[in-house]
Scaffold this motif. Structure first.
Motif, PDB file in Angstrom:
ATOM      1  N   ASP A   1      -5.694  -6.559 -11.038  1.00 47.80           N
ATOM      2  CA  ASP A   1      -5.864  -7.247  -9.762  1.00 47.80           C
ATOM      3  C   ASP A   1      -5.728  -6.287  -8.575  1.00 47.80           C
ATOM      4  O   ASP A   1      -6.450  -6.424  -7.574  1.00 47.80           O
ATOM      5  CB  ASP A   1      -4.839  -8.385  -9.626  1.00 47.80           C
ATOM      6  CG  ASP A   1      -5.226  -9.614 -10.439  1.00 47.80           C
ATOM      7  OD1 ASP A   1      -6.390  -9.693 -10.869  1.00 47.80           O
ATOM      8  OD2 ASP A   1      -4.364 -10.478 -10.656  1.00 47.80           O
ATOM      9  N   GLU A   2      -4.826  -5.324  -8.683  1.00 45.15           N
ATOM     10  CA  GLU A   2      -4.666  -4.374  -7.590  1.00 45.15           C
ATOM     11  C   GLU A   2      -5.899  -3.478  -7.466  1.00 45.15           C
ATOM     12  O   GLU A   2      -6.310  -3.121  -6.353  1.00 45.15           O
ATOM     13  CB  GLU A   2      -3.410  -3.536  -7.797  1.00 45.15           C
ATOM     14  CG  GLU A   2      -3.091  -2.569  -6.665  1.00 45.15           C
ATOM     15  CD  GLU A   2      -2.667  -3.241  -5.367  1.00 45.15           C
ATOM     16  OE1 GLU A   2      -2.146  -2.539  -4.484  1.00 45.15           O
ATOM     17  OE2 GLU A   2      -2.865  -4.469  -5.215  1.00 45.15           O
ATOM     18  N   THR A   3      -6.503  -3.137  -8.588  1.00 45.05           N
ATOM     19  CA  THR A   3      -7.746  -2.366  -8.561  1.00 45.05           C
ATOM     20  C   THR A   3      -8.867  -3.187  -7.941  1.00 45.05           C
ATOM     21  O   THR A   3      -9.626  -2.701  -7.095  1.00 45.05           O
ATOM     22  CB  THR A   3      -8.140  -1.924  -9.981  1.00 45.05           C
ATOM     23  OG1 THR A   3      -7.077  -1.152 -10.554  1.00 45.05           O
ATOM     24  CG2 THR A   3      -9.407  -1.080  -9.959  1.00 45.05           C
ATOM     25  N   LEU A   4      -8.967  -4.454  -8.347  1.00 42.02           N
ATOM     26  CA  LEU A   4      -9.983  -5.330  -7.782  1.00 42.02           C
ATOM     27  C   LEU A   4      -9.764  -5.577  -6.293  1.00 42.02           C
ATOM     28  O   LEU A   4     -10.715  -5.782  -5.543  1.00 42.02           O
ATOM     29  CB  LEU A   4      -9.987  -6.673  -8.527  1.00 42.02           C
ATOM     30  CG  LEU A   4     -10.531  -6.662  -9.956  1.00 42.02           C
ATOM     31  CD1 LEU A   4     -10.247  -8.000 -10.634  1.00 42.02           C
ATOM     32  CD2 LEU A   4     -12.027  -6.374  -9.968  1.00 42.02           C
ATOM     33  N   ARG A   5      -8.510  -5.552  -5.867  1.00 46.17           N
ATOM     34  CA  ARG A   5      -8.220  -5.757  -4.439  1.00 46.17           C
ATOM     35  C   ARG A   5      -8.759  -4.598  -3.605  1.00 46.17           C
ATOM     36  O   ARG A   5      -9.434  -4.811  -2.585  1.00 46.17           O
ATOM     37  CB  ARG A   5      -6.711  -5.911  -4.221  1.00 46.17           C
ATOM     38  CG  ARG A   5      -6.331  -6.215  -2.764  1.00 46.17           C
ATOM     39  CD  ARG A   5      -4.829  -6.260  -2.584  1.00 46.17           C
ATOM     40  NE  ARG A   5      -4.216  -4.938  -2.690  1.00 46.17           N
ATOM     41  CZ  ARG A   5      -4.153  -4.051  -1.696  1.00 46.17           C
ATOM     42  NH1 ARG A   5      -4.704  -4.310  -0.523  1.00 46.17           N
ATOM     43  NH2 ARG A   5      -3.560  -2.887  -1.879  1.00 46.17           N
ATOM     44  N   LEU A   6      -8.475  -3.380  -4.027  1.00 48.16           N
ATOM     45  CA  LEU A   6      -8.886  -2.211  -3.258  1.00 48.16           C
ATOM     46  C   LEU A   6     -10.358  -1.852  -3.463  1.00 48.16           C
ATOM     47  O   LEU A   6     -11.014  -1.348  -2.544  1.00 48.16           O
ATOM     48  CB  LEU A   6      -8.008  -1.014  -3.618  1.00 48.16           C
ATOM     49  CG  LEU A   6      -6.567  -1.092  -3.101  1.00 48.16           C
ATOM     50  CD1 LEU A   6      -5.727   0.024  -3.696  1.00 48.16           C
ATOM     51  CD2 LEU A   6      -6.526  -1.039  -1.578  1.00 48.16           C
ATOM     52  N   PHE A   7     -10.869  -2.122  -4.655  1.00 52.79           N
ATOM     53  CA  PHE A   7     -12.258  -1.775  -4.957  1.00 52.79           C
ATOM     54  C   PHE A   7     -12.951  -2.950  -5.651  1.00 52.79           C
ATOM     55  O   PHE A   7     -13.237  -2.901  -6.846  1.00 52.79           O
ATOM     56  CB  PHE A   7     -12.324  -0.521  -5.832  1.00 52.79           C
ATOM     57  CG  PHE A   7     -11.927   0.736  -5.119  1.00 52.79           C
ATOM     58  CD1 PHE A   7     -12.752   1.287  -4.147  1.00 52.79           C
ATOM     59  CD2 PHE A   7     -10.721   1.359  -5.390  1.00 52.79           C
ATOM     60  CE1 PHE A   7     -12.391   2.440  -3.476  1.00 52.79           C
ATOM     61  CE2 PHE A   7     -10.345   2.519  -4.720  1.00 52.79           C
ATOM     62  CZ  PHE A   7     -11.187   3.061  -3.760  1.00 52.79           C
ATOM     63  N   PRO A   8     -13.228  -4.034  -4.893  1.00 52.82           N
ATOM     64  CA  PRO A   8     -13.950  -5.167  -5.498  1.00 52.82           C
ATOM     65  C   PRO A   8     -15.350  -4.730  -5.912  1.00 52.82           C
ATOM     66  O   PRO A   8     -16.034  -4.018  -5.165  1.00 52.82           O
ATOM     67  CB  PRO A   8     -13.991  -6.192  -4.365  1.00 52.82           C
ATOM     68  CG  PRO A   8     -13.845  -5.392  -3.109  1.00 52.82           C
ATOM     69  CD  PRO A   8     -12.960  -4.233  -3.469  1.00 52.82           C
TER      70      PRO A   8
END
Length: 576
Positions: free
Chosen positions: A398-405
């Motif tokens: 989720d943190e990866t998707l937050r910064l790099f959707p």
């Protein structure tokens, strides 16, 4: 191959040319004829003047009509960009340059900061064009005000040749056709994930044993497309068996080095299609002027279809044979390009690429993730139930998707009736809480990436990669009290129907990755020089100052030049 449906863009631009450039001189000639006025030598100047005066009158009339409608709706106009050149051409050119060579969407962010608002009307070439990083407005467009917006004619026009009439390019009930592909018994097809994960890790292990770098962005794309083609059609495209790119001898391309084989031909064509359609979107409604006699996407669509049509043909033949035998197969007659858009493998590959990037930057996160995987899964393939227990894994994803959707910028178009957007979110101080007037039939671009990095929503550390924000109850409360500030797979009725598939596939792959590899190191020596962050980024703000790669987007997010890394194998004693 015929593309009659996409002829619409030529018909539309022809109507626009007739209305803007031809109708005013014709009207002037008619008036002059009726009044028996002989224009003589100054007729060319009169004709040009008629076009200019008609354009000014049209803009003034539209402005007055919008002000009147806004007043009737109790709303105010969306703040407008005001450039130094007519039609805001100077601002448009500056933004185009920033989008093509600067840090991702920094140009948009600077515009929002300059005008101290989160939703702007760029008014390029005097046409309404809305851009937004406002969480409340995005929520309205995607969910609470969903019926006031649709994909619209502008997007369908740009993508018709590329994606045809698939659900990615539709607004109606056809989206339901793909839902059977993502029923839980199919989403949980972990045996399929295991087969392609094992093949991928064989390649990674060979590179790790030699301490050679590998472009994992390319490899993850092959992994997801092979798994997806079997998932959707029962037969894989076998891209993992092809030759791999080598930094010194492969052909450089935006997403990395590509090979001189069938897979390389496909990736070049597919990437070019995405880039053309991104440029069309940035150019606005006038893009058909540059393609009046030559649809630039056609040769690349032909290349892609030549590559995958045999697989589609085989699938449809099997469906027909099954039907003759009295067996119904739930396979819709859709092009593979539509499935590429519908099935999220591009998003999954993007997610895995950026997770690997963060694992290389944050060895402590990789260590903690390995410990959780070892505790819950041991060295065995994960099950659906065990994946649900991997809380830190979910936080990393989720943190990866937050910064790099994976889709950092998306769009909708207002219906042919004006509506109002709610009061803006608290990013900037706003003097009035009145709603904003949204013109009819107007494109609304919104950046998920900018929303999900907004410090007003996520706190002062919004640019930092920190999975703990998804675990600490106090920090997590920011999201749970306002869930639409995190929409990597969209929201509302058009939420991505393949998001569970993407989560499961990514989680499964990462579990096995942690079980097999202990270290991840970026390989800038293998990275194409043009893909390395420029020195001036170090003086920038936010992630720009700390980025070790160049994130870019053409419909979906990618790492420019590929993500070249070296991996270290888990010691035999640890595997045992």
């Amino acid at each position: 191959m015929a593309y009659e449906k996409n002829a619409n863009f030529r018909l539309r631009i022809a109507r626009d040319i007739l209305r803007i450039l031809i109708a005013p001189p014709l009207a002037l000639s008619l008036v002059a004829h009726i009044a028996r006025i002989r224009m003589g030598w100054w007729s060319p100047l009169a004709y040009v003047s008629s076009i200019v005066f008609a354009a000014i009158a049209r803009v003034q009339y539209t402005d007055m009509a919008q002000q009147r409608e806004a007043k009737q709706l109790g709303a105010r106009l969306i703040p407008r960009v005001v450039g130094k050149w007519p039609g805001n051409i100077d601002v448009m050119l500056k933004l185009q340059k920033s989008l093509s060579s600067g840090y991702i969407y920094q140009g948009y962010l600077e515009l929002f900061e300059e005008y101290q608002c989160t939703t702007l009307n760029t008014r390029f070439l005097w046409m309404d064009n809305i851009i937004s990083m406002d969480q409340e407005h995005c929520k309205y467009v995607l969910a609470t005000g969903f019926n006031n917006f649709w994909r619209g004619t502008a997007q369908r026009e740009r993508l018709e040749t590329f994606l045809g009439d698939g659900i990615f390019n539709r607004d109606d009930e056809h989206r339901t056709l793909a839902r059977p592909f993502f029923a839980r018994d199919r989403v949980s097809d972990f045996e399929l994930f295991e087969r392609y994960t094992t093949r991928t890790f064989t390649i990674l292990s060979e590179k790790a044993a030699l301490n050679e770098p590998i472009d994992v962005q390319d490899l993850y794309a092959r992994f997801t497309i092979d798994a997806a083609s079997e998932f959707l059609f029962g037969k894989n495209l076998d891209t993992l068996s092809g030759s791999l790119p080598r930094p010194s001898s492969s052909s450089p391309f935006e997403r990395g080095s590509v090979t001189d084989d069938a897979w390389g031909t496909f990736t070049r064509a597919f990437e070019t299609l995405q880039r053309i359609n991104t440029l069309r979107a940035r150019t606005g409604l006038i893009w058909p002027l540059f393609e009046l006699f030559d649809d630039k996407t056609v040769p690349y669509v032909d290349t892609v279809r030549q590559w995958i049509d045999p697989l589609v043909k085989r699938t449809l033949e099997e469906k027909a044979a099954a039907k003759r035998a009295g067996v119904e197969r739930n396979v819709e007659e859709k092009t593979f390009l539509q499935h590429l858009a519908d099935s999220t493998e591009a998003q999954t590959a993007c997610l895995l690429t950026y997770v690997t990037y963060f694992l290389a930057l944050h060895p402590d996160v990789a260590k903690k993730l390995r410990q959780e995987v070892a505790h819950i899964c041991g060295d065995q393939p994960p099950t659906y139930e065990k994946i649900k227990k991997l809380k830190y894994m979910k936080a990393v994803i989720d943190e990866t998707l937050r910064l790099f959707p994976p889709v950092p910028l998306n769009q909708r178009q207002s219906r042919p009736v004006p509506c109002t957007l709610p009061a803006p979110d608290p990013t900037f101080p706003v003097g009035s809480q009145r709603p904003l007037y949204m013109p009819k039939s107007t494109t609304f671009f919104y950046s998920t990436l900018l929303v999900q990095r907004n410090k007003a929503l996520w706190g002062p550390d919004a640019d930092e990669f920190d999975p703990e924000r998804w675990i600490d109850p106090k920090r997590l409360s920011r999201y749970t009290s306002n869930p639409t500030m995190f929409t990597p797979f969209s929201a509302g009725p058009r939420i991505c129907i393949g998001q569970n598939y993407a989560y499961n596939e990514a989680s499964y792959f990462l579990v096995r990755l942690m079980q097999h590899f202990s270290s991840f190191t970026l390989a800038p020596d293998a990275q194409p020089p043009s893909s390395l962050p420029p020195a001036e980024w170090k003086a920038g703000r936010g992630r720009m100052a700390i980025e070790r790669i160049r994130p870019e987007a053409a419909m979906t997010l990618f790492v420019k030049g590929g993500l070249w890394v070296r991996l270290g194998r888990v010691a035999s004693s640890e595997e045992a």
